[in-house]
Design a protein around this motif. Structure first.
Motif, PDB file in Angstrom:
ATOM      1  N   ASP A  25      -3.500  78.632  -7.985  1.00 39.12           N
ATOM      2  CA  ASP A  25      -2.204  78.135  -8.098  1.00 39.12           C
ATOM      3  C   ASP A  25      -2.306  76.699  -8.332  1.00 39.12           C
ATOM      4  O   ASP A  25      -3.059  76.191  -7.597  1.00 39.12           O
ATOM      5  CB  ASP A  25      -1.503  78.463  -6.746  1.00 39.12           C
ATOM      6  CG  ASP A  25      -1.136  79.681  -6.539  1.00 39.12           C
ATOM      7  OD1 ASP A  25      -0.914  79.918  -5.423  1.00 39.12           O
ATOM      8  OD2 ASP A  25      -0.911  80.562  -7.377  1.00 39.12           O
ATOM      9  N   HIS A  26      -1.529  76.275  -9.244  1.00 40.58           N
ATOM     10  CA  HIS A  26      -1.320  74.919  -9.587  1.00 40.58           C
ATOM     11  C   HIS A  26       0.146  74.737  -9.769  1.00 40.58           C
ATOM     12  O   HIS A  26       0.774  74.698 -10.991  1.00 40.58           O
ATOM     13  CB  HIS A  26      -2.061  74.643 -10.867  1.00 40.58           C
ATOM     14  CG  HIS A  26      -2.379  72.980 -11.015  1.00 40.58           C
ATOM     15  ND1 HIS A  26      -2.835  71.932 -10.333  1.00 40.58           N
ATOM     16  CD2 HIS A  26      -1.750  72.511 -12.158  1.00 40.58           C
ATOM     17  CE1 HIS A  26      -2.806  70.877 -11.006  1.00 40.58           C
ATOM     18  NE2 HIS A  26      -2.193  70.981 -11.792  1.00 40.58           N
ATOM     19  N   GLY A  27       0.900  74.358  -8.657  1.00 37.28           N
ATOM     20  CA  GLY A  27       2.153  74.422  -8.970  1.00 37.28           C
ATOM     21  C   GLY A  27       2.715  75.898  -9.442  1.00 37.28           C
ATOM     22  O   GLY A  27       2.420  76.945  -8.639  1.00 37.28           O
ATOM     23  N   ASP A  28       3.628  75.716 -10.446  1.00 37.27           N
ATOM     24  CA  ASP A  28       4.060  77.310 -10.938  1.00 37.27           C
ATOM     25  C   ASP A  28       3.344  77.789 -11.976  1.00 37.27           C
ATOM     26  O   ASP A  28       3.424  78.398 -12.835  1.00 37.27           O
ATOM     27  CB  ASP A  28       5.461  77.017 -11.643  1.00 37.27           C
ATOM     28  CG  ASP A  28       5.488  76.091 -12.690  1.00 37.27           C
ATOM     29  OD1 ASP A  28       4.740  75.070 -12.841  1.00 37.27           O
ATOM     30  OD2 ASP A  28       6.698  76.166 -13.487  1.00 37.27           O
ATOM     31  N   GLU A  43       1.138  81.206 -17.035  1.00 39.78           N
ATOM     32  CA  GLU A  43       1.172  82.627 -16.397  1.00 39.78           C
ATOM     33  C   GLU A  43       1.029  82.242 -14.857  1.00 39.78           C
ATOM     34  O   GLU A  43      -0.100  81.664 -14.497  1.00 39.78           O
ATOM     35  CB  GLU A  43       0.566  83.631 -16.822  1.00 39.78           C
ATOM     36  CG  GLU A  43       1.062  84.081 -18.046  1.00 39.78           C
ATOM     37  CD  GLU A  43       0.600  83.216 -19.428  1.00 39.78           C
ATOM     38  OE1 GLU A  43       1.175  83.413 -20.240  1.00 39.78           O
ATOM     39  OE2 GLU A  43      -0.386  82.237 -19.148  1.00 39.78           O
ATOM     40  N   SER A  44       1.426  83.248 -14.013  1.00 40.51           N
ATOM     41  CA  SER A  44       1.207  83.015 -12.506  1.00 40.51           C
ATOM     42  C   SER A  44      -0.007  84.091 -12.134  1.00 40.51           C
ATOM     43  O   SER A  44      -0.344  84.800 -12.997  1.00 40.51           O
ATOM     44  CB  SER A  44       2.470  83.767 -11.463  1.00 40.51           C
ATOM     45  OG  SER A  44       2.723  84.875 -12.038  1.00 40.51           O
ATOM     46  N   GLN A  45      -0.710  83.631 -11.239  1.00 40.68           N
ATOM     47  CA  GLN A  45      -1.683  84.542 -10.500  1.00 40.68           C
ATOM     48  C   GLN A  45      -1.126  85.886 -10.595  1.00 40.68           C
ATOM     49  O   GLN A  45      -1.793  86.962 -10.873  1.00 40.68           O
ATOM     50  CB  GLN A  45      -2.174  84.325  -9.242  1.00 40.68           C
ATOM     51  CG  GLN A  45      -3.114  83.139  -8.966  1.00 40.68           C
ATOM     52  CD  GLN A  45      -3.545  82.992  -7.745  1.00 40.68           C
ATOM     53  OE1 GLN A  45      -4.229  83.991  -7.219  1.00 40.68           O
ATOM     54  NE2 GLN A  45      -3.506  81.776  -7.052  1.00 40.68           N
ATOM     55  N   THR A  46      -0.152  86.188  -9.837  1.00 44.35           N
ATOM     56  CA  THR A  46       0.503  87.672  -9.818  1.00 44.35           C
ATOM     57  C   THR A  46       0.576  88.357 -11.291  1.00 44.35           C
ATOM     58  O   THR A  46       0.068  89.524 -11.327  1.00 44.35           O
ATOM     59  CB  THR A  46       1.683  87.678  -9.181  1.00 44.35           C
ATOM     60  OG1 THR A  46       1.704  87.011  -8.012  1.00 44.35           O
ATOM     61  CG2 THR A  46       2.471  89.120  -8.885  1.00 44.35           C
ATOM     62  N   ALA A  47       1.101  87.616 -12.236  1.00 47.82           N
ATOM     63  CA  ALA A  47       1.341  88.222 -13.409  1.00 47.82           C
ATOM     64  C   ALA A  47      -0.153  88.474 -14.325  1.00 47.82           C
ATOM     65  O   ALA A  47      -0.292  89.618 -14.938  1.00 47.82           O
ATOM     66  CB  ALA A  47       2.213  87.407 -14.248  1.00 47.82           C
ATOM     67  N   ILE A  48      -1.093  87.507 -14.039  1.00 47.80           N
ATOM     68  CA  ILE A  48      -2.372  87.750 -14.572  1.00 47.80           C
ATOM     69  C   ILE A  48      -2.975  89.000 -13.886  1.00 47.80           C
ATOM     70  O   ILE A  48      -3.743  89.843 -14.743  1.00 47.80           O
ATOM     71  CB  ILE A  48      -3.280  86.551 -14.510  1.00 47.80           C
ATOM     72  CG1 ILE A  48      -2.651  85.236 -15.189  1.00 47.80           C
ATOM     73  CG2 ILE A  48      -4.691  86.695 -14.733  1.00 47.80           C
ATOM     74  CD1 ILE A  48      -3.122  83.936 -15.025  1.00 47.80           C
ATOM     75  N   HIS A  65      -6.651  77.445   0.045  1.00 47.63           N
ATOM     76  CA  HIS A  65      -5.865  76.600  -1.016  1.00 47.63           C
ATOM     77  C   HIS A  65      -5.467  77.214  -2.353  1.00 47.63           C
ATOM     78  O   HIS A  65      -5.726  76.483  -3.218  1.00 47.63           O
ATOM     79  CB  HIS A  65      -6.714  75.372  -0.955  1.00 47.63           C
ATOM     80  CG  HIS A  65      -7.427  74.663   0.209  1.00 47.63           C
ATOM     81  ND1 HIS A  65      -6.402  73.963   0.931  1.00 47.63           N
ATOM     82  CD2 HIS A  65      -8.643  74.732   0.704  1.00 47.63           C
ATOM     83  CE1 HIS A  65      -7.219  73.580   2.010  1.00 47.63           C
ATOM     84  NE2 HIS A  65      -8.589  74.215   1.826  1.00 47.63           N
ATOM     85  N   GLY A  66      -4.805  78.501  -2.036  1.00 46.69           N
ATOM     86  CA  GLY A  66      -4.346  78.922  -3.424  1.00 46.69           C
ATOM     87  C   GLY A  66      -5.414  79.779  -4.004  1.00 46.69           C
ATOM     88  O   GLY A  66      -5.093  80.111  -5.230  1.00 46.69           O
ATOM     89  N   PHE A  67      -6.616  79.828  -3.712  1.00 46.37           N
ATOM     90  CA  PHE A  67      -7.829  80.287  -4.643  1.00 46.37           C
ATOM     91  C   PHE A  67      -7.594  81.840  -4.102  1.00 46.37           C
ATOM     92  O   PHE A  67      -7.454  82.596  -3.280  1.00 46.37           O
ATOM     93  CB  PHE A  67      -8.865  79.930  -4.115  1.00 46.37           C
ATOM     94  CG  PHE A  67     -10.396  80.677  -4.313  1.00 46.37           C
ATOM     95  CD1 PHE A  67     -10.919  80.280  -5.623  1.00 46.37           C
ATOM     96  CD2 PHE A  67     -10.669  81.909  -3.642  1.00 46.37           C
ATOM     97  CE1 PHE A  67     -12.010  81.031  -6.121  1.00 46.37           C
ATOM     98  CE2 PHE A  67     -11.889  82.618  -4.096  1.00 46.37           C
ATOM     99  CZ  PHE A  67     -12.336  82.209  -5.335  1.00 46.37           C
ATOM    100  N   THR A  68      -7.805  82.681  -5.280  1.00 43.28           N
ATOM    101  CA  THR A  68      -7.669  84.205  -5.324  1.00 43.28           C
ATOM    102  C   THR A  68      -9.083  84.602  -6.284  1.00 43.28           C
ATOM    103  O   THR A  68      -9.276  84.158  -7.215  1.00 43.28           O
ATOM    104  CB  THR A  68      -6.540  84.718  -5.995  1.00 43.28           C
ATOM    105  OG1 THR A  68      -5.607  84.378  -5.278  1.00 43.28           O
ATOM    106  CG2 THR A  68      -6.715  86.197  -6.180  1.00 43.28           C
TER     107      THR A  68
END
Length: 71
Positions: A25-28, A43-48, A65-68
């Motif tokens: 994640d990097h903001g939105d 695009e968001s992580q969820t969308a990707i 820290h937002g890493f997936t």
């Protein structure tokens, strides 16, 4: 599988899912790490992950820290 994303400058970016390493994640927006470096996309992580039909990994007892990670 190839996926077309949108770079923050509005240009299309095509990436092969075999080359993806991580999403952050990097903001939105999302930073996509791949074999050749990183790219910031709109695009968001969820969308990707949904577009690639993948699921993110969740690490326990570690600050992520937002890493997936991609599986």
């Amino acid at each position: 599988m190839w996926i077309r994303l949108t770079a923050t400058d509005g240009h299309p970016v095509s990436l092969n899912s075999k080359h993806l390493v991580a999403l952050r994640d990097h903001g939105d927006r999302t930073i996509v790490t791949h074999c050749n470096g990183e790219v910031l996309v709109e695009e968001s992580q969820t969308a990707i992950l949904a577009a690639l039909r993948l699921r993110g990994t969740h690490r326990t007892n570690v600050a992520n820290h937002g890493f997936t990670g991609i599986q």
